[in-house]
Design a protein around this motif. Structure first.
Motif, PDB file in Angstrom:
ATOM      1  N   THR A   9     -27.850  27.563   9.097  1.00 25.57           N
ATOM      2  CA  THR A   9     -29.204  27.403   9.625  1.00 25.57           C
ATOM      3  C   THR A   9     -29.803  26.089   9.157  1.00 25.57           C
ATOM      4  O   THR A   9     -29.673  25.730   7.989  1.00 25.57           O
ATOM      5  CB  THR A   9     -30.109  28.555   9.126  1.00 25.57           C
ATOM      6  OG1 THR A   9     -29.527  29.790   9.536  1.00 25.57           O
ATOM      7  CG2 THR A   9     -31.511  28.442   9.689  1.00 25.57           C
ATOM      8  N   GLU A  77     -25.238  28.705  16.141  1.00 28.80           N
ATOM      9  CA  GLU A  77     -24.462  28.687  14.901  1.00 28.80           C
ATOM     10  C   GLU A  77     -24.696  27.450  14.042  1.00 28.80           C
ATOM     11  O   GLU A  77     -24.397  27.475  12.847  1.00 28.80           O
ATOM     12  CB  GLU A  77     -22.963  28.791  15.216  1.00 28.80           C
ATOM     13  CG  GLU A  77     -22.553  30.119  15.812  1.00 28.80           C
ATOM     14  CD  GLU A  77     -22.543  31.239  14.784  1.00 28.80           C
ATOM     15  OE1 GLU A  77     -22.460  30.956  13.571  1.00 28.80           O
ATOM     16  OE2 GLU A  77     -22.631  32.411  15.204  1.00 28.80           O
ATOM     17  N   HIS A  82     -28.495  29.999  12.825  1.00 30.16           N
ATOM     18  CA  HIS A  82     -28.840  31.419  12.710  1.00 30.16           C
ATOM     19  C   HIS A  82     -30.349  31.615  12.706  1.00 30.16           C
ATOM     20  O   HIS A  82     -31.066  30.918  12.014  1.00 30.16           O
ATOM     21  CB  HIS A  82     -28.231  32.004  11.447  1.00 30.16           C
ATOM     22  CG  HIS A  82     -26.738  31.924  11.424  1.00 30.16           C
ATOM     23  ND1 HIS A  82     -25.999  32.233  10.316  1.00 30.16           N
ATOM     24  CD2 HIS A  82     -25.834  31.559  12.374  1.00 30.16           C
ATOM     25  CE1 HIS A  82     -24.721  32.076  10.574  1.00 30.16           C
ATOM     26  NE2 HIS A  82     -24.587  31.653  11.812  1.00 30.16           N
TER      27      HIS A  82
END
Length: 147
Positions: A9, A77, A82
């Motif tokens: 992330t 991804e 995320h």
């Protein structure tokens, strides 16, 4: 084969204009068959060699949305990663992806609206250096701050 940058992330607080991420993936017959099963798009141009030979593509091709799904994979991804929520996506298909093709999918940040956590990105997919898909995505990026 899948080649890409680390997954995870990148929060809105750390995103900058010009950031980009990518992946590379060989599209296989199995990918095309699974996508046909999941999507229920069983157009013979994707699944039947004889039928596809008589089309403008002169052979089987992957579903356009299978290729577009690689853009989604980079966004979900890697960048922002995320926790990202898709808000919109435009797509223009420029050429076919065939079984066995290595697809390079890339997103690049073009605009950030920090107050609303919105990020716009140019997106493209290429085969052998030739763009086969272009578009723009708008997403809601994750944040370290709690609302």
């Amino acid at each position: 084969m899948l080649d890409n940058l680390p997954r995870g992330t990148i929060c809105i607080e750390d995103i900058e204009i010009g950031m980009s991420r990518y992946l590379r993936k060989v599209v296989t017959d199995a990918d095309i068959e699974m996508f046909a099963q999941i999507s229920t798009d069983r157009n013979p141009v994707h699944l039947d060699d004889d039928y596809a030979q008589d089309t403008i593509f002169e052979g089987r091709i992957a579903h356009g949305m299978l290729t577009a799904g690689l853009i989604s994979a980079v966004i979900g991804e890697q960048l922002p990663g995320h926790g990202t929520v898709y808000l919109g996506q435009s797509l223009k298909f420029l050429g076919p992806v065939r079984p066995g093709d290595m697809v390079y999918a890339e997103v690049k940040v073009t605009d950030i609206e920090f107050a609303k956590r919105r990020v716009k990105m140019d997106c493209h997919c290429a085969v052998d250096g030739k763009k086969v898909l272009i578009g723009e995505a708008t997403v809601l990026a994750p944040s370290r701050k709690f609302d």
